[in-house]
Each structure stands twice: as C-alpha cells, then as structure tokens.
Design an enzyme around this catalytic site. Structure first.
Site: not given
Length: 882
Positions: A317, A281-284, A339, A320, A147
């Site tokens: 996260e 952080a990243m919500e993969n 977001e 999401h 992202e």
C-alpha cells in the site's frame, strides 16, 4: 424512469460510453459530507471548479445510488454569470448524471454546485457502514472505499483516474467521534453534540483515492526522520496490535524515499483497520484502509504467516503512494502499472526489512499464481480493454498483480537492478502529479538502458498467455522451441520475445540471450564455453525462475535434473521451478502423472520452506485428481506423500524451538496440515490431544498460533453427523475470539470436514449474521466429499449472495471456489446452464475461467486413466524403503 430515458433521445449520445465526454474537466472539489450513523444515511454538497474546454450545453459526470436535489444544481461562470440547470437526469444504468443548461456554458473555469443525499450502504463500497462493538454495544462507523469506480456513490464527480483534481473536504460528525480524511485537520469547531472538521486541501489526485473514515478509534504514532507523522488507528483497546505495522510503515517510507529518489509527498500518513472491508487494503492517499487481518499483529495469537502478511500488505500500500497516487494510470487498461509494481516493490521493501524471510524466494509463489491463471485460454492480456465500469472489478486478479509483478522482475533481471532503479526514479519524476500509460514507462526504461524495451515487453503485456520453451539436447546441440502454453493442452498462437538464461553443470558459467524466433539451435560448447564433461551433466533453463515462462525438458535432460535435485546441486528457486513446471505439464497432459510423482520423490530431503510449501500444495491437488481418476490408487498415493514429508516433519517436530526461523514456524503448520489431510494417524491423534488441552486453556503453550490451523483441520477430519463435538468446540472458539485472524483461521479449516451434511451446515453458517460478509470467502474451499453439496448450496442461495454483494470481486470468489474443483464435462454443462439466465457482466470472466478449469480437470482425469505403468510407479514409490 425508464420511460423518461427513452423519450430523452438527446441524452443517448452520453449513454453506454466507456468514458465521460471531454468537453469539461474538474480542477478542484470543495466537498461537504454529513453522515448520520444511526439512520445510516448521509447528505452532502459539492462545489466543483470545472474547466469548460469546448462548446456545450451539457455537463456529464458520474453519480450512482444518490438522490440529487434538482433545484440545487447551478453553474456560475468566472464572470459570475449564473446558469440554472433546466434538466437533471440520473442515468442509473450508465452511472452518469447529465445536467442540461438553457444555453452554452462559457469556455473557461466556472463553478458547479450540487447538493445530494445517499445511503450508508452495507456492500463495502462507496460510502458505507461497518459495524463494531464498543463496551458490548454494537455501533456503526462510516467508511469509504472508492476504487475502482465507487466515488460516484458518495458524491457526483468525474470518476476516472485521469480526471485529477484537488480536494477540500469538510465533515459534520458527532463530536465524540474520530473523523479522518486524506489530509491533516485544518480546523475543528464543536457545536453541541456535533462538530465540523475541515481538512487541508489535498494535492492533485484521482477520485478513487479520496477517503473518509468516521468512528471511535485509538491510535499509536511515530514519525519519520523527515517529520511525517505516521499513525495506526484501530478499535479502542487494540492499539498494541498496531505497533508492528507502524514500525514497518515508518521504515518502508524511508526505503521508498531512497529507491524512488523522492520523499513521501503528504505531511501525514494514517493507516486504519476496518472491521468490514472487501479487499485486503486500499491505498487512499494519506489514509490507507485495511482489513484487520492485514494490519493488526498480536504477539500471542497471530501466526508467523500473519506477520508476513501484515508486512507485505503495508509495503504494497505504501508503494502505491508513489506508484499509483503520485503517478496514476491513465485508464483502467493500465491498472497493472499500479498493482504489478506495488506487488513487486513490496517484496523489495520486505526483503530490506526482513532478509531472513527469504522473500524473493517466496516471490516464486506470486509467479506461480500468475502462470496458473494465464495458462487458461479465458485469461486476458496484462493491458486489457475496459468498455464498461462493471468489467473493472474482475481485472483485480492474478494477471494484474502477479503476472504484472513477474514481468517487472523479468525486465529488472534483464536490464540490471541499478539501471532499472535509475529509470524508475526518472519515470516517477517525469509523471509526478500526472497520469501515465504502459508505453510511457517503456520509453523511459528504453531511454535509460538503450535496450529495445518496448519490443521486448509488448509481447508480454499486449497478448495473453506465455510460452513453454521445449529443450532437447542431441550431440551437444541444444534445440529450443517456444510455443503458447495452455493448461487445456490445446495449441495456442502466441509468440514472445523470451529472455532465456541457462547454465550447464554449474552456476559458474551462465548464458543469456533473447529467443525471438519459434525455434533456435545452439552448440552448447560454443554457447557456454563448457567442457564436455560439464555438458554431459544437467542443463537448467530460466535460472532462478526470473522469466515468466515454463520449460519442458526431454526425457534425458529431465532425468539429469532429477539426479541434480537429489544431489542438492541446484538453487532453491530452480528446484521450485522444475517441480512447478512439471506439475503444470502433467495437468496439461504433456507429461505423465507417473513422471511427476517420480520427480516429487527426488524432494524427500528438501528443507526450504517455499519449495516444500509448493510440494505440499501440489500433492494436495494430485490427491484430488487421483480420487476422481484412479480411486483404487488413492491410499498408496497418500502413503507416498506421507512418507515424502516425514523427513521434514521429523526435523521440525510439533513444538517450536527457541530461536527458530520465521520460515520453519510457517512450514511446521503447513506440513502437519498436509499429514492430517492425508490421513496420517499419529498426526491426527496428537492434534486431537493438543486441541483438548487448548479448549480448557486458550493460552496453553501446546497450541501456539502457528499450529492452530493444522490442529483445526486435523480434528475436522473425524467430524461427522453423529460425532460433531470438535465442530461445536471450534464454533465456540470462533464465537469467543475477537481477533479476525483467529476467526478466519477457523473458517478456513471447517470445510475440510468429509461429511456432506456437516458441510452444508458449515456453508449455511457462513451466510449467517455471525460471519462478516467479507470473511465468507475463507470458508468456501470444501473437501472433495463436500463439493456436490456446495454446488447445490450455491444454486439455492445465489440470489441472496448477489443481493448481499452486488458487483465486485468478492461475489466472483463464490463461483471460482465452488465450480473449479469439479472434473467432468457434464458438470461444466450443468454450471453453464444454471448461469445462462443469471449472467451479469461482473461474473462473466470468472465463470468462463471456472468452467474452463473443470474441462482441464476432466481431460487430466481421462489422461491419467490411460497411463499404462502408473500403478507400478505408485506402488514402488509408496513402499520405497530409503
């Protein structure tokens, strides 16, 4: 390459376009990746099921930093007819791959095959490498961060949120390593020192949510009552630090299942701590990646603030997984839907799990950050047009997250919690596995509530800024007038539909209405049915700060509110709001600094964490501007603030009390930091004593994690070129710690040193190999004494910084941290001149905002210098006895 591009005019139609052409869309990716962790390269092959929907000889998709093997590109139609590409053109500037075929491709679904090679980069985006130590040996792990637009750096794809497809992923990796992706493992075949791991096919999702991580990890595991397996992965030997996040995650999935009336949609959820990670952080989907500081919690060495950070980031996260992953924004213009909602919902979950944290009171900090950025004329609307991929990074900002979350809270407050929840559940159900725009959400909410949601919310999302509502009370007539609020003090031209809430003299009688005109007048007795005695008392507008706007009271109403604060009549959030609005109005030169200081004096016996935390932050900013405007009053202003915080500092003392609240633990550290910065001798001496004990015994109870930042800042106050032992000692603690939270705590304290020569040494240390490039931003906030040297350092190192970070939001932090603190128009001009020849699309917005802040500071300095009675007010407040 450039020459070839100009001759290929037939490709021009695809260049400089914000979006890919729509003549073909992906349905399924079969992706194989083979990372080489020693050479830091990877090879890959992808078979994409493509639906050709209109006549074309071309396929245009995204690719960047990849080498595509031209002879590998084939298209096979559904009737098994093969088409070889006659031209394969990678346009790096546009990050597109143009494939040309000799004849038109048949309408319908066919298969596109492409083989490619790439580099595991060190820029924390795309498919990159992160470095960690195992048994004293440095090793690489391979990680993805896609992202917003970096999946194209790992494999050719339709890299837009609306181009959803399913993904079947296969990895070939060293057999001793852990290999993770979005879905559970289907099969693992070991062949000597390599293994091939294939994963279940994913549900339909956007490319930016695809994830792969390969490295050495341990994990802790639990299950939800529904049987979803939840794991927290981290470096070997650190699993105990994952237990808190694991517990939060399992409970949060249950909270969201109930709130959204829909269970989590994948069979497993992995959360993993990555040593080098650009964002928080990243919500993969199914494989959420985190900075170590946002996932790991160590009972012995983490502070209460770290615990809260982990809980809210995990909750954000996981929100999401519904809002973003299941229902995805149609284009980056609607990023705020992802977001803003995840931010707001994370507070809902944290409040359910930890009611004692009073998290909704702390939410006012989110609103303040949104208001602060949106008070600039260089702000942007919540819904922002995106014309180039390079512009997207800059909108991951306080507007999308914090203003987004604040207008959602405002709308929920207006519609009512139950109605709002019902509508959200039906929105998720309606758009699951699909894409939505902002207006899709409004129409569902409008249908559920019967309220004019579209009309109300468009004024908040489609134009930048917010109003200040001015209130005057004359002969029982309350006059309200709205105008566009700008920190520069300039007039703006916006107009809003403002949900006004107010009460008078008591919270028993409240009134709500929409202010749609520029101004309105109300008979206060008719409005509230209040008795005359109550009406001669205080009037508070924007109850509990639910609305995203500021309020400016006339002198009489302001005086009544100040009295109500001293007498403790007002709610916590209202005390917060009055203070924050007054500070903003002072900065905008619409109120005097003297009146702000007098108001701050009313908070002498304040005990709430969130209010005091804001009071501390405002006092630090006032000290900065006063140092530029009225240096001769600085000592007395600091003395006033030291006295102001004595009540709370005395109540809390230095040592944690058994069973004390989470909020008191956070407050103690913030108070002591402020006292140290304002030069309070006793605080500095005690900090120095505790620091010495700590250096001999890192586990000493005299310096628990909640106090460390305060003590580190305090000892740095006395550091200079000839007395640097505390600085050297802190560097030693930094080098010996393997906990990211401790390292960032130290980096965030060093810059408070007042010696410019030492500051330069600190800034150079930040760019050394000892500091991970993700962490440099923690050390950029330097003391006022260090700001000139920091600017010179930024200019000297700018080329290296851009080379290290490339495009992305981390590089923008350098500009905002170093430029924004200045307060002269000459400096603003100097900054503009320097960047004139170094402009890049990914820094344009931040640079304009930072220069605007310098002009705002300059105007404020000038206004303060012209205040007639400031010296008398400061002297009276500094030496006030009671």
């Amino acid at each position: 390459m450039a020459e070839k591009e100009t001759t290929n005019s037939k490709y021009q139609q695809f260049k400089r376009q914000p979006r890919l052409p729509k003549f073909a869309l992906p349905k399924r990716y079969d992706l194989k990746l083979k990372p080489d962790l020693t050479a830091c390269k990877f090879s890959g092959a992808v078979d994409i099921s493509v639906d050709v929907v209109s006549d074309t000889k071309f396929l245009v998709l995204n690719a960047a930093d990849l080498s595509v093997r031209a002879n590998s590109v084939h298209f096979t139609s559904y009737s098994n007819k093969a088409f070889d590409a006659v031209a394969v053109e990678l346009c790096e500037e546009d990050e597109i791959l143009v494939l040309e075929f000799a004849e038109s491709l048949p309408i319908g679904v066919g298969n596109l095959s492409i083989a490619f090679d790439g580099t595991l980069n060190d820029r924390m985006k795309g498919f990159y490498r992160s470095v960690y130590e195992h048994n004293g040996e440095k090793k690489n792990m391979a990680v993805t961060q896609f992202e917003p637009v970096d999946a194209r750096r790992c494999f050719p794809c339709w890299d837009e949120p609306a181009c959803k497809a399913t993904f079947k992923i296969t990895l070939e990796v060293p057999s001793e390593l852990v290999a993770l992706s979005n879905m559970p493992i289907l099969e693992e075949k070991v062949n000597g020192n390599l293994k091939t791991v294939s994963y279940q096919e994913s549900p339909i999702m956007s490319t930016y949510l695809v994830a792969v991580v390969v490295g050495l990890f341990d994990y802790v595991e639990d299950q939800t009552p529904d049987g979803v397996v939840v794991r927290v992965y981290c470096k070997v030997g650190m699993v105990d630090q994952g237990k808190f996040a694991l517990d939060v995650a399992v409970k949060t999935l249950g909270i969201y299942k109930e709130y959204f009336a829909l269970p989590y949609s994948l069979p497993k959820l992995d959360m993993i701590a990555i040593p080098d990670f650009a964002a928080g952080a990243m919500e993969n989907y199914g494989l959420v990646t985190y900075r170590e500081t946002a996932l790991l919690y160590d009972d012995k060495h983490s502070a209460a603030a770290n615990k809260q950070r982990v809980a809210t980031v995990v909750a954000h996260e996981l929100a999401h997984q519904w809002f973003g992953n299941l229902v995805t924004m149609e284009w980056w213009t609607h990023l705020w839907l992802n977001e803003g909602f995840a931010t707001w919902v994370s507070y809902l979950a944290a409040d359910a799990l930890f009611p004692e944290w009073q998290i909704w009171t702390q939410f006012t900090d989110e609103s303040t950050e949104g208001l602060r950025l949106d008070g600039l004329s260089e702000s942007h609307p919540i819904e922002v047009d995106i014309n180039h991929a390079a512009e997207i990074d800059e909108i991951f900002d306080s507007i999308s997250y914090r203003k987004g979350a604040s207008v959602i809270r405002m709308l929920q407050s207006y519609l009512g919690a139950e109605c709002f929840q019902r509508a959200l559940a039906s929105y998720i159900k309606k758009y699951a596995c699909s894409n939505a725009k902002t207006e899709d959400l409004w129409s569902v909410l409008e249908e559920s509530s019967g309220e004019p949601v579209n009309k109300l919310m468009n004024s908040w999302t489609k134009q930048k800024g917010y109003p200040v509502v001015s209130a005057k009370l004359k002969d029982q007539i309350l006059e309200l007038e709205q105008s566009h609020f700008l920190l520069s003090g300039s007039p703006g031209d916006g107009q809003w539909v403002v949900p006004v809430t107010l009460c008078c003299g008591s919270y028993d009688s409240r009134k709500s209405f929409l202010l749609q005109a520029k101004s309105e007048a109300h008979d206060i007795k008719e409005l509230l049915g209040a008795s005359v005695s109550k009406c001669s008392s205080w009037v508070k507008i924007n109850l509990d700060q639910a609305g995203f706007y500021r309020v400016k009271y006339d002198d009489d109403l302001s005086a009544r509110l100040r009295h109500a604060i001293e007498k403790k009549y007002l709610s916590t959030m209202d005390r917060y709001g009055i203070l924050d609005d007054s500070y903003a109005l002072s900065m905008a030169c619409q109120q005097s600094l003297a009146s702000l200081l007098a108001l701050m004096g009313a908070y002498k016996e304040e005990i709430d964490y969130t209010v005091l935390s804001n009071l501390i932050s405002i006092s630090a900013k006032v000290v900065r501007v006063a140092a530029d405007a009225v240096p001769h009053l600085l000592d007395n202003i600091k003395l006033f603030f030291i006295n102001l915080f004595q009540y709370s500092a005395g109540r809390l003392g230095w040592d944690p009390k058994p069973g004390e609240s989470h909020l008191d633990a956070m407050l103690r550290g913030e108070l002591l930091t402020a006292l140290a910065l304002f030069g309070h001798e006793e605080t500095q001496k005690e900090a120095s004593r505790r620091f010495s004990i700590f250096l001999d015994d890192r586990d000493t109870p005299v310096l628990p994690p909640d106090l460390r930042r305060a003590v580190y800042v305090a000892v740095m106050q006395k550091v200079n070129k000839s007395n640097r032992s505390c600085y050297d000692s802190l560097l030693r603690v930094y080098r010996e710690s393997d906990l990211s939270q401790e390292k960032t705590r130290i980096l965030g304290s060093l810059g408070s040193c007042q010696d410019p020569e030492v500051i330069l040494e600190i800034l150079n240390f930040l760019l050394s190999s000892e500091v991970r490039s993700q962490d440099v931003v923690h050390g950029l906030g330097v003391s006022r004494e260090g700001r000139e040297i920091a600017w010179k350092w930024l200019k000297d190192n700018w080329d290296q910084i851009v080379k290290t970070y490339g495009a992305g939001f981390l590089v923008t932090r350098f500009i905002s941290a170093v430029v924004s603190p200045f307060s002269s128009c000459e400096k603003a001009a100097e900054v503009e001149e320097f960047f004139a020849s170094r402009m890049k699309p990914f820094i344009a917005r931040t640079l304009k905002q930072s220069i605007e802040r310098v002009h705002i500071n300059a105007k404020w300095v000038h206004s303060i210098q012209n205040e007639k009675n400031l010296e008398d007010v400061v002297t009276e407040l500094a030496y006030r006895k009671s």
